[in-house]
Write an enzyme that holds these catalytic residues in place. Structure first.
Site, mmCIF file in Angstrom:
data_model
loop_
_atom_site.group_PDB
_atom_site.id
_atom_site.type_symbol
_atom_site.label_atom_id
_atom_site.label_comp_id
_atom_site.label_asym_id
_atom_site.label_seq_id
_atom_site.Cartn_x
_atom_site.Cartn_y
_atom_site.Cartn_z
ATOM 1 N N SER A 1 0.639 -1.010 0.038
ATOM 2 C CA SER A 1 -0.229 0.113 0.370
ATOM 3 C C SER A 1 1.060 1.451 0.112
ATOM 4 O O SER A 1 0.400 2.538 -0.893
ATOM 5 C CB SER A 1 -1.147 -0.076 1.432
ATOM 6 O OG SER A 1 -0.670 0.107 2.699
ATOM 7 N N TYR B 1 15.687 -5.458 14.747
ATOM 8 C CA TYR B 1 15.517 -5.027 12.651
ATOM 9 C C TYR B 1 16.185 -6.019 11.927
ATOM 10 O O TYR B 1 16.595 -6.554 11.897
ATOM 11 C CB TYR B 1 15.463 -3.281 12.722
ATOM 12 C CG TYR B 1 15.209 -3.716 11.226
ATOM 13 C CD1 TYR B 1 14.117 -2.979 10.900
ATOM 14 C CD2 TYR B 1 16.383 -2.809 10.216
ATOM 15 C CE1 TYR B 1 13.386 -3.392 9.015
ATOM 16 C CE2 TYR B 1 15.907 -3.172 8.331
ATOM 17 C CZ TYR B 1 14.496 -2.908 8.425
ATOM 18 O OH TYR B 1 14.425 -2.636 7.025
ATOM 19 N N VAL C 1 -0.381 -9.853 8.744
ATOM 20 C CA VAL C 1 0.084 -10.891 8.203
ATOM 21 C C VAL C 1 1.515 -11.519 9.050
ATOM 22 O O VAL C 1 1.209 -12.302 9.549
ATOM 23 C CB VAL C 1 1.680 -10.163 7.044
ATOM 24 C CG1 VAL C 1 1.332 -9.742 5.953
ATOM 25 C CG2 VAL C 1 2.763 -9.480 8.366
ATOM 26 N N ASN D 1 7.203 -8.367 1.405
ATOM 27 C CA ASN D 1 7.852 -6.919 1.289
ATOM 28 C C ASN D 1 7.165 -6.520 3.141
ATOM 29 O O ASN D 1 7.724 -5.467 3.507
ATOM 30 C CB ASN D 1 6.902 -6.199 0.642
ATOM 31 C CG ASN D 1 7.791 -4.481 0.836
ATOM 32 O OD1 ASN D 1 9.094 -4.132 1.026
ATOM 33 N ND2 ASN D 1 6.575 -4.186 1.204
ATOM 34 N N LYS E 1 15.986 -9.132 9.996
ATOM 35 C CA LYS E 1 17.012 -9.262 8.559
ATOM 36 C C LYS E 1 17.721 -10.240 9.050
ATOM 37 O O LYS E 1 17.626 -10.922 6.972
ATOM 38 C CB LYS E 1 17.631 -7.824 8.317
ATOM 39 C CG LYS E 1 15.949 -6.814 8.204
ATOM 40 C CD LYS E 1 14.901 -7.205 7.193
ATOM 41 C CE LYS E 1 14.217 -6.094 7.070
ATOM 42 N NZ LYS E 1 12.492 -6.288 5.838
ATOM 43 N N ALA F 1 17.993 -8.268 13.286
ATOM 44 C CA ALA F 1 18.211 -9.869 14.326
ATOM 45 C C ALA F 1 16.941 -9.762 12.641
ATOM 46 O O ALA F 1 17.153 -11.633 12.483
ATOM 47 C CB ALA F 1 17.090 -10.533 15.418
#
Ligand code: NDP
Length: 253
Positions: free
Chosen positions: A18, A158, A67, A93, A162, A160
């Site tokens: 979006s 973040y 999600v 994503n 990725k 961790a």
């Protein structure tokens, strides 16, 4: 030679489609010929993004989903499949970030980032993989970050998440290869989006980020168009289990 980058007849599901990177990638895939399902929580953003894509001549439809909720994710994949007939491309994503020094991170901060970025990506990937296995074909592209590779202050949860995405990308690639499915990741450096605009508004920080890149600039959404179409298309048929860093050379320094 056939057009290796033509996505006509393919259906793509883009989570977090979006706004920001998701919307940019949805547009790139749509302009390459794919039918587009965008999925996120905020209905108003979804409706605006769908109109925006349709104004570019793209066959786009919005699906509301969180999600992190397995039931909603399974319903999403069922509904996208029944609308378009197949799910040929997944852009996994949807994500978020909470930047704090290690000693200030609350347990809830950690849970929120890991649940959205890693559990959410796993739930969508698992559900779509079941459909792609039935089809015996597909392209899964997980959206990682340079933070999956490099260390940087204030990015504990973040980074961790990725790093986990980079690793599960390789596992899924190995497991799904025999079903005609490739699995890769894209690792962007800083791109101007709603997620990063506040962070990038600090001039000193912005200039430091620019200095980290070989190309001496912050990324634009358009910088991700070629990489996503490449990984979604026949042009990348012998590429799997890879993280493609789109970072102006940051991770190579
Ligand atoms: P934005 O904040 O601009 O967009 C995030 C998108 O994800 C929105 O569509 C949001 O919609 C959706 N989303 C967030 N949480 C959920 C959820 N629980 N369920 C469904 N949808 C959700 O972020 P960016 O475009 O900047 O980032 C997109 C991806 O790219 C992320 O994975 C991010 O980590 C990664 N990335 C971004 C970089 C950057 O510099 N911008 C650099 C490297 C990687 P809604 O809130 O309405 O649900």
């Amino acid at each position: 030679m056939k057009d290796l980058f033509n996505l006509s007849g393919k259906a793509a599901l883009v989570t977090g489609g979006s706004k920001g990177i998701g919307l940019g990638m949805a547009r790139a895939l749509g302009l390459a010929g794919a039918k587009i399902a965008i999925a996120s929580r905020g209905i108003e953003d979804l409706e605006n993004a769908t109109t925006d894509l349709q104004n570019d001549g793209i066959d786009a439809k919005a699906f509301q989903v969180d999600v992190t909720n397995k039931h909603q994710v399974d319903e999403l994949v069922k509904n996208v499949t029944s609308h378009f007939g197949t799910v040929d491309i997944l852009v996994n994503n949807a994500g978020m970030n909470i930047r704090k020094p290690l000693v200030e991170i609350e347990e809830e901060d950690w849970d929120k980032v890991l649940t959205t970025n890693l559990k959410g990506l796993f739930l969508v990937g698992q559900s779509v993989a079941k459909q792609m296995i039935k089809q015996q074909s597909g392209r899964i592209i997980n959206i990682s970050s340079i933070l999956g590779e490099v260390g940087m202050s204030f990015q504990t949860s973040y980074a961790a998440s990725k790093g986990g995405i980079n690793q599960l990308t390789k596992v899924w690639a190995d497991e799904l290869a025999s079903h005609g499915i490739t699995v890769n990741a894209i690792g962007p450096a800083y791109i101007k989006t709603p997620m990063t605009e506040g962070w990038l508004s600090d001039k000193k920080r912005y200039n430091n980020i620019v200095e980290q890149t070989m190309l001496k600039r912050v990324g634009e959404l358009s910088d991700l168009a070629g990489p996503i179409v490449f990984l979604a298309s026949d042009a990348s048929s012998y590429v799997t289990g890879q993280v493609l860093y789109v970072d102006g050379g940051w991770t190579a320094k």
